[in-house]
Motif scaffolding. Structure first.
Motif, mmCIF file in Angstrom:
data_model
loop_
_atom_site.group_PDB
_atom_site.id
_atom_site.type_symbol
_atom_site.label_atom_id
_atom_site.label_comp_id
_atom_site.label_asym_id
_atom_site.label_seq_id
_atom_site.Cartn_x
_atom_site.Cartn_y
_atom_site.Cartn_z
ATOM 1 N N THR A 127 11.774 -9.313 -0.317
ATOM 2 C CA THR A 127 10.593 -8.455 -0.401
ATOM 3 C C THR A 127 9.601 -8.864 0.672
ATOM 4 O O THR A 127 9.209 -10.037 0.734
ATOM 5 N N SER A 171 3.167 -6.909 3.075
ATOM 6 C CA SER A 171 2.389 -6.431 4.220
ATOM 7 C C SER A 171 0.948 -6.903 4.102
ATOM 8 O O SER A 171 0.547 -7.530 3.113
ATOM 9 N N LEU A 203 -1.477 -4.685 4.087
ATOM 10 C CA LEU A 203 -2.137 -3.412 3.777
ATOM 11 C C LEU A 203 -2.546 -3.353 2.306
ATOM 12 O O LEU A 203 -1.714 -3.539 1.409
ATOM 13 N N PRO A 242 -4.096 -0.766 -0.459
ATOM 14 C CA PRO A 242 -4.541 0.594 -0.768
ATOM 15 C C PRO A 242 -5.989 0.580 -1.253
ATOM 16 O O PRO A 242 -6.390 -0.313 -2.007
ATOM 17 N N PHE A 295 -5.715 2.807 3.683
ATOM 18 C CA PHE A 295 -5.433 1.399 3.461
ATOM 19 C C PHE A 295 -6.423 0.556 4.266
ATOM 20 O O PHE A 295 -6.926 0.989 5.301
ATOM 21 N N GLU A 297 -6.374 -2.753 6.394
ATOM 22 C CA GLU A 297 -5.488 -3.702 7.053
ATOM 23 C C GLU A 297 -6.225 -5.020 7.217
ATOM 24 O O GLU A 297 -7.247 -5.103 7.891
ATOM 25 N N ASP A 347 -5.961 -1.943 -4.550
ATOM 26 C CA ASP A 347 -4.746 -2.220 -5.307
ATOM 27 C C ASP A 347 -4.057 -3.446 -4.719
ATOM 28 O O ASP A 347 -4.588 -4.117 -3.835
ATOM 29 N N ASP A 348 -2.838 -3.721 -5.163
ATOM 30 C CA ASP A 348 -2.074 -4.860 -4.652
ATOM 31 C C ASP A 348 -1.654 -4.625 -3.198
ATOM 32 O O ASP A 348 -1.521 -3.485 -2.752
ATOM 33 N N VAL A 373 0.663 -3.950 -0.247
ATOM 34 C CA VAL A 373 1.875 -3.133 -0.193
ATOM 35 C C VAL A 373 3.067 -4.023 0.132
ATOM 36 O O VAL A 373 3.002 -4.866 1.036
ATOM 37 N N THR A 374 4.162 -3.855 -0.602
ATOM 38 C CA THR A 374 5.384 -4.615 -0.344
ATOM 39 C C THR A 374 6.533 -3.660 -0.054
ATOM 40 O O THR A 374 6.500 -2.483 -0.435
ATOM 41 N N PHE A 375 7.560 -4.189 0.617
ATOM 42 C CA PHE A 375 8.736 -3.412 0.972
ATOM 43 C C PHE A 375 9.982 -4.220 0.619
ATOM 44 O O PHE A 375 10.076 -5.397 0.963
#
Length: 447
Positions: A169, A172, A174, A176, A339, A341, A409-410, A412-414
């Motif tokens: 995972t 990032s 970023l 939200p 978002f 950054e 929010d948390d 962002v993950t990918f």
């Protein structure tokens, strides 16, 4: 009458053969080519490297010696060691190709490896003839492919480095962001400057607000102006406008929207941060007694947000400078969503307030030793603050009742199924100053 026994093969011979078979299996799983030697003077076979991205054979060979035992010396769940025969070691170190030793437990199909030439480059190790194995980091499996290429083809002349299959995972930088549905504008006197607005606000009994900016004779803000300190500078009643008109109003209007977001972020963090106009970043304020401040990041780990450092190790209480966690940021739109950054940084002061005259040198040092985990940790520090996570003392740094203009929010993950094999990278030097070695700090009192 004496009964003659038939031909026998002892367990150690079977174990050795099974160990070589396990190496052949692992090489196949790595999509590399195994060549077994039938006359063994200290080398059981070779792995011929194959470019995994093209299938082309590289004519790069690694010599392999197998050591298969049910248990190794000093073995625990984490490690063991193996002492080389002196004749084997001499032979390996004279080899024209890289040599690796693969230690295995054939019955459990576990195997680990070490590169002979690099391990014994240190004279002390050469004298001891001992190889130490870390079971977690030296597994001989598909994760070792890039490391084998790094040994045999360090300049990537014979292969094209590529991502390996691994599920992980990615986190990032970023966040939200959500914002109020409306904003407010009012006309202000010609020539009014931001510092004039703050000066006028301080003349009132109301709280000083930071959620504003000035543009072309107007003030823009997120909250109503009437009845607040900002009413002192407004020449007209404020207009309430849907924020969507800025978002969808073209580049100029969207630029105003981003300025509103910037003002909102600075307003929300006003109690714990200061703005450096020269550095163009926010940084954590000093504590009242200049003691260090630890905060809990978005990952739940503690991070240092502020700390003083001594100039001399023999006078640790005499602080020569202070390091503050800093933040640069920008708001961006991706696919219709907005978002923030996060780009963490540092700010250095001589007394907790005035910027250190050696700030550039200290910043350059931190950038040299910062590694991935350090940058991730600092990003999570700011993400936690912006989300309103609690500090180390379990009191909300932004205040239990403070209204937030922006909500986050948390990070962002990918999820990915290919990536870089971190073990294949050379470990940077830097010793105990390396960021990854220090979970809550990355720097030492400098002598």
């Amino acid at each position: 009458m004496t009964q003659t026994k038939g031909k026998m093969i002892d367990d150690s011979t079977l174990n050795g053969a099974t160990g070589i078979g396990l190496i052949a299996l692992r090489a196949g799983q790595m999509k590399q080519v195994w060549h077994e030697r039938h006359i063994d003077p200290g080398i059981d076979g070779t792995i011929e490297l194959r470019d995994p991205s093209t299938g082309e054979m590289t004519d790069q060979h690694i010599f392999v010696q197998s050591k298969a035992y049910a248990r190794f010396a000093g073995e625990t769940q984490e490690k063991f060691h193996f002492t080389c025969d002196p004749r084997d070691l001499d032979y390996w170190l004279k080899a024209s190709s890289p040599v690796i030793v693969v230690c295995s437990h054939p019955d459990t199909e576990e195997a680990w490896w070490a590169h002979v030439q690099s391990w014994f480059a240190e004279p002390a190790r050469r004298a001891s003839r001992r190889i130490d194995i870390d079971k977690a980091t030296q597994k001989f499996d598909a994760s070792a492919v890039e490391a084998l290429f790094a040994i045999a083809d360090p300049h990537a002349k014979a292969h094209t480095p590529g991502p390996v299959e691994k599920k992980e995972t990615l986190v990032s930088n970023l966040l939200p962001v959500e914002f109020p549905p409306v904003y407010y504008t009012a006309q202000v006197p010609t020539g009014l400057r931001v510092r004039d607005v703050y000066a006028e606000q301080r003349r009132t009994k109301h709280e000083v607000r930071s959620d504003f900016f000035l543009s072309h004779g107007r003030i823009y803000t997120w909250a109503p102006i009437a009845g607040t300190a900002l009413a002192r500078v407004a020449d007209t009643a404020a207009n309430q406008t849907p924020v969507g008109e800025l978002i969808d109003g073209g580049p100029d209007a969207q630029h105003l929207f981003v300025r509103l977001l910037n003002a909102g972020l600075q307003h929300d963090l006003r109690d714990v941060t200061r703005w450096s106009g020269d550095r163009k970043l926010l940084y954590y304020k000093a504590t009242e007694d200049l003691s260090e401040r630890q905060v809990r990041s978005a990952s739940g780990r503690k991070r240092l947000a502020f700390k003083g450092y001594s100039q001399r190790k023999d006078t640790p209480t005499l602080k020569g400078y202070y390091r503050h966690a800093g933040l640069r940021w920008q708001f961006i739109e991706i696919g219709g969503a907005w978002f923030c950054e996060l780009n963490p940084d540092y700010f250095f002061t001589s007394d907790g307030y005035k910027e250190s005259p050696f700030a550039d040198e200290r910043l350059a040092k931190m950038k040299r030793i910062d590694r991935h985990r350090a940058v991730l940790g600092e990003t999570e520090l700011w993400a936690g603050l912006l989300r309103g996570d609690r500090a180390e003392d379990e009191e909300n740094l932004l205040g239990a009742t403070q209204d937030r203009l922006l909500t986050f929010d948390d990070l962002v993950t990918f999820a990915v199924d290919r990536g870089i094999n971190d073990k294949a990278w050379k470990t940077p030097t830097g010793g105990e100053n390396d960021a990854d070695q220090l979970p809550f700090d990355f720097g030492e009192d400098e002598g």
